[in-house]
Design a protein around this motif. Structure first.
Motif, PDB file in Angstrom:
ATOM      1  N   LYS A  51      -5.549   2.579  -3.018  1.00 44.14           N
ATOM      2  CA  LYS A  51      -5.569   1.712  -2.063  1.00 44.14           C
ATOM      3  C   LYS A  51      -4.572   0.459  -2.510  1.00 44.14           C
ATOM      4  CE  LYS A  51      -9.923   2.653   0.019  1.00 44.14           C
ATOM      5  NZ  LYS A  51     -11.347   2.207   0.185  1.00 44.14           N
ATOM      6  N   ILE A  52      -4.842   0.008  -3.578  1.00 48.44           N
ATOM      7  CA  ILE A  52      -3.828  -0.935  -4.079  1.00 48.44           C
ATOM      8  C   ILE A  52      -2.281  -0.698  -3.935  1.00 48.44           C
ATOM      9  CG2 ILE A  52      -3.023  -2.532  -6.047  1.00 48.44           C
ATOM     10  CD1 ILE A  52      -5.973  -2.447  -6.806  1.00 48.44           C
ATOM     11  N   ARG A  53      -1.996   0.655  -4.433  1.00 52.57           N
ATOM     12  CA  ARG A  53      -0.616   0.975  -4.354  1.00 52.57           C
ATOM     13  C   ARG A  53      -0.065   1.126  -3.019  1.00 52.57           C
ATOM     14  NH1 ARG A  53      -1.066   6.100  -6.849  1.00 52.57           N
ATOM     15  NH2 ARG A  53      -0.521   7.191  -4.952  1.00 52.57           N
ATOM     16  N   ARG A  58      -4.500  -5.274   0.034  1.00 53.08           N
ATOM     17  CA  ARG A  58      -4.404  -5.239  -1.383  1.00 53.08           C
ATOM     18  C   ARG A  58      -5.160  -6.445  -2.003  1.00 53.08           C
ATOM     19  NH1 ARG A  58       1.121  -3.949  -3.998  1.00 53.08           N
ATOM     20  NH2 ARG A  58       0.556  -3.960  -5.981  1.00 53.08           N
ATOM     21  N   ALA A  59      -5.036  -7.482  -1.857  1.00 52.10           N
ATOM     22  CA  ALA A  59      -6.090  -8.664  -2.515  1.00 52.10           C
ATOM     23  C   ALA A  59      -7.315  -8.172  -2.478  1.00 52.10           C
ATOM     24  CB  ALA A  59      -5.586  -9.829  -1.778  1.00 52.10           C
ATOM     25  N   ALA A  63      -9.377  -7.483  -6.159  1.00 51.29           N
ATOM     26  CA  ALA A  63     -10.458  -8.118  -6.599  1.00 51.29           C
ATOM     27  C   ALA A  63     -11.742  -7.308  -6.863  1.00 51.29           C
ATOM     28  CB  ALA A  63     -10.828  -9.140  -5.361  1.00 51.29           C
ATOM     29  N   ALA A  64     -11.738  -6.212  -5.976  1.00 49.19           N
ATOM     30  CA  ALA A  64     -12.987  -5.219  -6.160  1.00 49.19           C
ATOM     31  C   ALA A  64     -12.726  -4.569  -7.361  1.00 49.19           C
ATOM     32  CB  ALA A  64     -13.268  -4.158  -4.914  1.00 49.19           C
TER      33      ALA A  64
END
Length: 124
Positions: A51-53, A58-59, A63-64
């Protein structure tokens, strides 16, 4: 006789299938050796990293992921790092196999075209 040109997706389909198969096999090994809770943690880390990629939120996902990693026991974190390392080694092996498969496929196509030219020339 018209030569068939594979699309990029068609060319990558066997590689994706191999990586998926090896990933699923690794998952079964992780469950067998470390248990379902370990595998669930590893999968949560993997999904958050994807999901970040990919972007969106993204933030929140970063954080998770940080929270999850911060609370992992060191021994568990080491095993997860090893699991990811093994996964990437398997993916690299699959890519090498795919390169060889594509090379062989292209070589067979060239051989068939040469035979076709040979037979066509002898008809004349």
């Amino acid at each position: 006789m018209t030569a068939r040109v594979d699309t990029r997706e068609e060319k990558l389909a066997p590689l994706r299938a191999d990586v998926r198969f090896l990933g699923e096999l690794l998952g079964q090994v992780l469950i067998h050796q470390e248990g379902r809770p370990f595998f669930a943690t590893e999968e949560r880390i993997r999904r958050l990293a994807i999901k970040i990629r990919r972007g969106g939120g993204r933030a929140r996902h970063e954080a998770a992921l940080r929270r999850l990693l911060r609370h992992l026991p060191v021994a568990t974190a080491e095993k997860i790092v090893r699991a990811f390392s093994v996964y990437f080694q398997l993916a690299n092996i699959a890519e090498e196999h795919h390169r060889l498969r594509r090379k062989r496929y292209q070589g067979e196509g060239e051989q068939q075209r040469a035979q076709h030219r040979c037979y066509s020339d002898s008809d004349g």
